[in-house]
Design a protein around this motif. Structure first.
Motif, mmCIF file in Angstrom:
data_model
loop_
_atom_site.group_PDB
_atom_site.id
_atom_site.type_symbol
_atom_site.label_atom_id
_atom_site.label_comp_id
_atom_site.label_asym_id
_atom_site.label_seq_id
_atom_site.Cartn_x
_atom_site.Cartn_y
_atom_site.Cartn_z
ATOM 1 N N LEU A 1 -58.457 -49.364 -12.926
ATOM 2 C CA LEU A 1 -57.342 -48.635 -12.402
ATOM 3 C C LEU A 1 -56.777 -47.737 -13.415
ATOM 4 O O LEU A 1 -56.271 -46.743 -13.115
ATOM 5 C CB LEU A 1 -56.353 -49.519 -11.479
ATOM 6 C CG LEU A 1 -56.712 -50.072 -10.274
ATOM 7 C CD1 LEU A 1 -55.424 -50.708 -9.563
ATOM 8 C CD2 LEU A 1 -56.976 -48.837 -9.206
ATOM 9 N N MET A 2 -56.744 -48.331 -14.744
ATOM 10 C CA MET A 2 -55.882 -47.595 -15.763
ATOM 11 C C MET A 2 -56.677 -46.239 -15.850
ATOM 12 O O MET A 2 -56.016 -45.214 -16.271
ATOM 13 C CB MET A 2 -55.980 -48.274 -16.959
ATOM 14 C CG MET A 2 -55.116 -49.614 -17.245
ATOM 15 S SD MET A 2 -53.361 -49.007 -16.982
ATOM 16 C CE MET A 2 -53.188 -48.419 -18.648
ATOM 17 N N GLY A 3 -58.052 -46.081 -15.637
ATOM 18 C CA GLY A 3 -58.734 -44.914 -15.730
ATOM 19 C C GLY A 3 -58.299 -43.742 -14.643
ATOM 20 O O GLY A 3 -58.806 -42.634 -14.985
ATOM 21 N N ALA A 4 -57.531 -44.219 -13.869
ATOM 22 C CA ALA A 4 -57.030 -43.426 -12.507
ATOM 23 C C ALA A 4 -55.800 -42.943 -12.590
ATOM 24 O O ALA A 4 -55.118 -42.362 -11.447
ATOM 25 C CB ALA A 4 -57.422 -43.839 -11.380
ATOM 26 N N TYR A 5 -54.997 -42.918 -13.940
ATOM 27 C CA TYR A 5 -53.429 -42.848 -13.967
ATOM 28 C C TYR A 5 -53.359 -41.422 -13.781
ATOM 29 O O TYR A 5 -52.056 -41.157 -13.301
ATOM 30 C CB TYR A 5 -53.124 -43.268 -15.298
ATOM 31 C CG TYR A 5 -53.298 -42.437 -16.510
ATOM 32 C CD1 TYR A 5 -52.526 -41.779 -16.675
ATOM 33 C CD2 TYR A 5 -54.453 -42.556 -17.277
ATOM 34 C CE1 TYR A 5 -52.476 -40.829 -17.735
ATOM 35 C CE2 TYR A 5 -54.640 -41.477 -18.121
ATOM 36 C CZ TYR A 5 -53.788 -40.711 -18.456
ATOM 37 O OH TYR A 5 -53.845 -39.514 -19.487
ATOM 38 N N THR A 6 -54.323 -40.412 -13.792
ATOM 39 C CA THR A 6 -53.906 -39.149 -13.496
ATOM 40 C C THR A 6 -53.900 -38.706 -12.181
ATOM 41 O O THR A 6 -53.750 -37.502 -11.717
ATOM 42 C CB THR A 6 -54.707 -38.162 -14.375
ATOM 43 O OG1 THR A 6 -56.153 -38.294 -14.200
ATOM 44 C CG2 THR A 6 -54.441 -38.353 -15.987
ATOM 45 N N ARG A 7 -54.523 -39.637 -11.332
ATOM 46 C CA ARG A 7 -54.664 -39.203 -9.813
ATOM 47 C C ARG A 7 -53.629 -39.833 -8.860
ATOM 48 O O ARG A 7 -53.055 -40.788 -9.186
ATOM 49 C CB ARG A 7 -56.094 -39.782 -9.451
ATOM 50 C CG ARG A 7 -57.287 -39.151 -10.440
ATOM 51 C CD ARG A 7 -58.673 -39.831 -10.114
ATOM 52 N NE ARG A 7 -59.021 -39.510 -8.722
ATOM 53 C CZ ARG A 7 -60.144 -40.199 -8.222
ATOM 54 N NH1 ARG A 7 -60.813 -40.989 -9.205
ATOM 55 N NH2 ARG A 7 -60.418 -40.030 -7.135
ATOM 56 N N GLN A 8 -53.458 -39.306 -7.739
ATOM 57 C CA GLN A 8 -52.549 -39.507 -6.789
ATOM 58 C C GLN A 8 -52.973 -40.109 -5.619
ATOM 59 O O GLN A 8 -52.479 -40.904 -5.000
ATOM 60 C CB GLN A 8 -51.486 -38.441 -6.514
ATOM 61 C CG GLN A 8 -50.833 -37.830 -7.881
ATOM 62 C CD GLN A 8 -50.014 -38.892 -8.503
ATOM 63 O OE1 GLN A 8 -49.270 -39.591 -7.701
ATOM 64 N NE2 GLN A 8 -50.054 -38.594 -9.918
ATOM 65 N N ASP A 9 -53.978 -39.534 -4.984
ATOM 66 C CA ASP A 9 -54.816 -39.985 -3.850
ATOM 67 C C ASP A 9 -55.258 -41.298 -3.688
ATOM 68 O O ASP A 9 -56.450 -41.693 -4.435
ATOM 69 C CB ASP A 9 -55.968 -38.921 -3.351
ATOM 70 C CG ASP A 9 -56.058 -38.997 -1.840
ATOM 71 O OD1 ASP A 9 -56.773 -40.052 -1.606
ATOM 72 O OD2 ASP A 9 -56.234 -38.085 -1.355
ATOM 73 N N LEU B 1 -65.143 -43.007 -15.933
ATOM 74 C CA LEU B 1 -65.408 -42.375 -14.691
ATOM 75 C C LEU B 1 -64.241 -42.297 -13.408
ATOM 76 O O LEU B 1 -64.637 -41.491 -12.671
ATOM 77 C CB LEU B 1 -66.694 -42.996 -14.194
ATOM 78 C CG LEU B 1 -68.019 -42.931 -14.897
ATOM 79 C CD1 LEU B 1 -68.907 -43.844 -14.037
ATOM 80 C CD2 LEU B 1 -68.619 -41.508 -14.545
ATOM 81 N N MET B 2 -63.440 -43.286 -13.604
ATOM 82 C CA MET B 2 -62.236 -43.342 -12.861
ATOM 83 C C MET B 2 -61.469 -42.083 -12.544
ATOM 84 O O MET B 2 -60.587 -41.759 -11.619
ATOM 85 C CB MET B 2 -61.424 -44.354 -12.787
ATOM 86 C CG MET B 2 -62.202 -45.838 -12.364
ATOM 87 S SD MET B 2 -62.353 -45.936 -10.631
ATOM 88 C CE MET B 2 -60.579 -45.851 -10.170
ATOM 89 N N SER B 3 -61.327 -41.382 -13.677
ATOM 90 C CA SER B 3 -60.601 -39.952 -13.860
ATOM 91 C C SER B 3 -61.432 -38.703 -13.212
ATOM 92 O O SER B 3 -61.071 -37.680 -13.004
ATOM 93 C CB SER B 3 -60.371 -39.422 -15.091
ATOM 94 O OG SER B 3 -61.502 -39.280 -15.881
#
Length: 237
Positions: free
Chosen positions: A99-107, A150-152
């Protein structure tokens, strides 16, 4: 051109680490940068991702100059850097690391879809998602690091020494995953001491020695170069 690195000069104090390094990465490629320890490979990657500022030269991504852009904004532009040594959060679970890899994402829906994609690509992470990342094996930690990258949803994935410290069997597995990630549409810049494996999967290659690009070409051309065969592929004569 997705990425252009032009005449990079990087210093650590009075020591010059990069001497006018230039190379390019086109959309859809796997490009590898090979070289010995201390050649400047990781310095180059850290400069691209905004962790180091060059003294001279420029980094251009998708037509935009980024060598003065903060690292967190570079992630938002579409570059994800999986660093040497993995640098996972050992006291967080596998799930929390991802989840830390997706910190720039909102959806939240898209983030959930990306999590599912990572779990499908790395089934062992699904099995261990509630486990503290620091208790995983080296190979599993590398999978966490790559999955987090890959999460970003990067357009360009930078992989710095993904095979370091892994068994030969796991090395083959990691490189198969790298090829699969590329086939799914992600451009990859690969830094790797295992020159043989890197040249097997890359489209093009650059050889870095003491902060300078000394050889470049298609992966096949670089692999057949006598100097490369002697210095990096363990062949004699």
């Amino acid at each position: 051109m997705m990425l252009e690195v032009n005449n990079l000069e990087v210093y650590y104090g009075a020591i010059r680490a990069l001497h006018g390094v230039s190379f390019q990465v086109e959309k859809g490629e796997i490009v590898t940068l090979i070289g010995a320890n201390g050649a400047g490979k990781s310095t180059t990657m850290r400069t691209i991702s905004g962790l180091i500022r060059p003294k001279a030269g420029e980094v251009v991504f998708q037509g935009q100059r980024i060598d003065n852009v903060p690292a967190h904004k570079i992630v938002r532009l579409g570059i994800s850097h999986v660093p040497e040594g993995r640098m996972i959060f050992p006291n967080l679970t596998v799930y929390e690391n991802l989840l830390m890899g997706a910190y720039t994402r909102q959806d939240k829906g898209e983030i959930s879809a990306s999590l599912e994609m990572v779990m499908e690509r790395f089934p062992r992470l699904r099995e261990r998602q509630k486990q503290l990342a620091g208790t995983l094996s080296g190979g599993e930690q590398q999978m966490v690091a790559m999955g987090r990258g890959l999460m970003s949803k990067p357009q360009l994935l930078i992989l710095d020494e993904p095979s370091m410290g892994l068994s030969p069997l796991l090395v083959e597995e990691i490189f198969a995953i790298i090829q699969d990630i590329n086939r799914q549409g992600t451009t990859i810049l690969l830094v790797e001491q295992n020159a043989f494996m890197a040249l097997q999967v890359a489209h093009r290659a650059y050889v870095l020695e003491t902060g300078r690009i000394v050889i470049s070409g298609s992966a096949a051309e670089v692999q057949s170069n006598p100097q490369v065969r002697s210095a990096y592929l363990g062949e004699v004569g």
